[in-house]
Design an enzyme around this catalytic site. Structure first.
Site, PDB file in Angstrom:
ATOM      1  CD  GLU A  60      -1.980  -2.281   1.365  1.00 11.20           C
ATOM      2  OE1 GLU A  60      -0.879  -2.647   1.826  1.00 11.20           O
ATOM      3  OE2 GLU A  60      -2.908  -3.070   1.146  1.00 11.20           O
ATOM      4  CG  HIS A 129     -10.298  -6.670   7.955  1.00 10.74           C
ATOM      5  ND1 HIS A 129      -9.291  -7.233   8.673  1.00 10.74           N
ATOM      6  CD2 HIS A 129     -10.008  -6.897   6.647  1.00 10.74           C
ATOM      7  CE1 HIS A 129      -8.418  -7.803   7.841  1.00 10.74           C
ATOM      8  NE2 HIS A 129      -8.830  -7.603   6.614  1.00 10.74           N
TER       9      HIS A 129
END
Lengths: 326, 339
Positions: A60, A129
């Site tokens: 990322e 998450h």
């Protein structure tokens, strides 16, 4: 008017903008061959080729920075994070590079980039998450942060974000992708920084954004059965925030509930309440009440997760409280 | 043949004078920056480049004007060599409106889009992915430019370095990553920070061509860089070059040149291989430079740096209304009109 999903609305926005401007490209994990982790980019690799739909390693920080660098020299990247939860690894590039580049280069290098992906909790995905990031991102000068809650807003706002000359963070929702709504055929744009009155009432204002817009509308439906008619102010953009729209609604209803997906402390709602106390102090008939996630990491167990999340029942209770009904 | 050789040596002489001038300008500039810092004319962090001049000069002399350069916070030398005027660099250090970023950046954030100088960046390793993105954009457009990315040796242990080199190797991007190995990441010797001592070898992990070169020898640096540039332009492949150098000053203006993490004796040993003195000797031996010519060059450079100082000193502070300028760029209204 055609009814399509939020997912398809985003897809259509991407496709139209990539057709319109060949400097626009999409980069991220699984955006190409896999057609997108949530299928938002379905078919785009086939149509635009692998230079414009770029599958990345799981890296990322690296691909977010690659996007920023390419934007410095004339491209217009759309960086997809599989979820904003993973984007934490890339935050140095979002905050220290994208957001500050124009300022620290004395106006020489603007960064026309979109960072997008699902935000907040879905269902039983556990602590890592399930986090809403808008207050983190909205804190940073140099960013724009948008949280479309409906298919119509998703398409029009994503298109505006891609055309914007600045870094725009687009916070979508895993639980929103399958939701449906009216989206006109053909091109339209929704300006960033403008709220939308999703429901008009008179007794109380519910000020909210993103996924919580649907929760607010559920609450509004329930409240209407008891004769309580509320304004639902969808901020749509949390930076810059449409302060006027907040003031207009609260000055009319004299009561406000602020509903957000994330945590309480230093949350988006705290900022909204600050605007209300500054602009509407003499108009208020009750203290403002906030509805938000419980101040804990998101638990897995279904009952605990439900207890942690803001929902329609909690919103209704808050409205009744500011109306001194309970 | 004799004629050709003569013209070659004439061209060499011109090039060598340019290289020497470029290094000496950085040296004299940084000496005055240190003085200005001590006088309080420069604030914040200020990282000087003294000792490393052959790296910027040697590498950048192999570039074209349409190539891109991006670097760290130790950026004054790189900016000057790239062609940012000394006046604009000094005025930036002084925090004045005529600085290259109008007083918004300071020592660590020099930028100049007119010479494709993509900035000094303040987070160790944070700019390496940006360079990778510039390489991606060059490839995207089908150009033959290159992007050069400078970093200190300490950056090679961070994730940004590895993520970037992996993508540059995977996608064959025309980026040249240059490690300026000045031996210390602030006060930590590289041997105490890296499991691999030969840092250039890390290029092999990502199928990237690697090289190492004596960073005090400007001609060697130039030659190694030229090979990497050729690879980048011709084959659009990345390179990792480790340049062995040394800084003769502290990490920043806030620490001593020696005493804590390195000895005076070590510093003095490295000073014997001063890149400017070494190259001056090469030129004198080749009959390209007399003492008088060197003295004249030095005098002219000192005058130019004095001029930069005076210019910076006389430049106004940024107007207060600049505080809120350049937070966001304007988006042209015509692109936002509904079709």
């Amino acid at each position: 008017m055609p009814v399509i999903t939020y997912r398809d609305a985003l897809h259509d926005a991407l496709r139209e903008e990539m057709q319109r401007d060949d400097r626009v490209f999409l980069i991220g994990e699984e955006v190409g061959v896999y057609n997108g982790a949530y299928k938002v980019s379905k078919g785009l690799l086939e149509e635009f080729g692998e230079m414009r739909v770029v599958d990345t390693p799981i890296t990322e920080l690296g691909f977010a920075g690659l996007g920023v660098g390419s934007a410095m020299v004339g491209l217009r990247p759309i960086v997809e994070f599989m979820t904003w939860n993973f984007a934490l690894l890339a935050l140095d590039q979002v905050v220290n590079a994208a957001a500050k580049m124009l300022y620290m280069s004395g106006g020489q290098y603007n960064i026309p980039i979109v960072f997008r992906g699902p935000n907040g909790a879905a269902l039983q995905l556990g602590a890592q998450h399930s986090q809403a990031w808008e207050s983190w991102l909205a804190h940073i000068p140099g960013l724009k942060v948008i949280t479309p809650g409906t298919p119509y807003d998703a398409k029009g706002m994503l298109k505006s974000a891609i055309r914007d000359e600045n870094p725009v963070c687009v916070l979508e929702g895993e639980m929103l992708y399958n939701t449906r709504g009216e989206v006109p055929d053909g091109e339209y744009l929704i300006p960033l920084g403008k709220a939308d009155l999703k429901r008009e009432g008179e007794h109380c204002s519910i000020i909210t954004n993103g996924k919580m817009v649907l929760v607010a509308l559920q609450a509004a439906d329930q409240l209407a059965k008891d004769g309580i008619r509320v304004d639902v102010v969808d901020l749509r953009t949390v930076r810059p925030m449409d302060v006027e729209a907040i003031g207009e609604s609260v000055k009319k209803t004299n009561r406000a509930v602020v509903l957000e997906e994330g945590w309480e402390i230093a949350g988006i709602g705290a900022q909204v309440v600050d605007y209300i106390q500054r602009d509407c102090f003499d108009y208020l008939d009750a203290p403002v009440v906030r509805v938000h996630q419980a101040d804990v990491p998101m638990p897995y167990a279904k009952n605990l997760e439900k207890a942690a999340k803001p929902d329609a029942a909690k919103t209704i209770a808050a409205v009744r409280k500011v109306m001194y009904l309970d | 043949m004799a004629t050709k050789k003569k013209s070659d040596s004439k061209a060499d002489a011109a090039l060598y004078h340019e290289l020497l001038h470029s290094m000496l300008l950085q040296r004299r500039f940084e000496e005055r920056a240190a003085e200005a810092y001590a006088l309080g004319k420069i604030g914040g962090f200020c990282h000087l480049y003294i000792g490393q001049e052959a790296v910027s000069t040697g590498t950048q002399s192999a570039l074209r004007s349409d190539d891109y350069v991006i670097t760290t916070y130790r950026d004054h030398g790189q900016a000057l060599v790239r062609g940012v005027p000394p006046r604009a660099v000094m005025a930036e250090l002084f925090g004045r409106v005529d600085g290259c970023v109008h007083g918004k950046g300071g020592s660590m954030h020099m930028f100049d889009s007119s010479v494709n100088f993509l900035g000094g960046h303040g987070i160790v390793g944070g700019h390496i992915p940006l360079a990778t993105g510039v390489g991606f954009a060059i490839k995207y457009r089908g150009g033959d430019q290159v992007c050069v990315c400078y970093m200190g040796e300490a950056a090679v242990n961070g994730g940004a370095f590895h993520e970037s080199l992996n993508m540059a190797g995977l996608w064959k991007l025309p980026v040249i990553y240059v490690i300026e190995n000045n031996k210390y990441g602030m006060g930590t010797a590289i041997e105490r920070a890296s499991s691999i001592k030969e840092l250039y070898k890390r290029g092999g992990s990502y199928s990237i061509a690697d090289a190492t070169v004596d960073g005090q020898d400007v001609l060697a640096v130039r030659e190694t860089m030229a090979e990497a540039v050729e690879r980048a332009r011709g084959e659009q492949t990345a390179s990792l070059i480790e340049v062995q150098t040394y800084r003769y000053v502290g990490h920043s203006m806030s620490d001593a040149a020696s005493g804590t993490y390195r000895t005076k004796a070590e510093l003095e040993e490295y000073e014997k291989r001063d890149p400017i003195n070494l190259f001056r000797a090469v030129m004198q031996k080749a009959g390209m430079l007399t003492d008088a010519e060197y003295a004249k060059m030095d005098e002219q450079i000192k005058a130019a740096v004095q001029d930069a100082w005076d210019f910076a000193d006389n430049s106004p502070e940024p107007p207060l209304e600049a505080l809120y300028e350049h937070v966001l760029a304007e988006t042209a209204s015509d692109v936002l009109v509904e079709a």
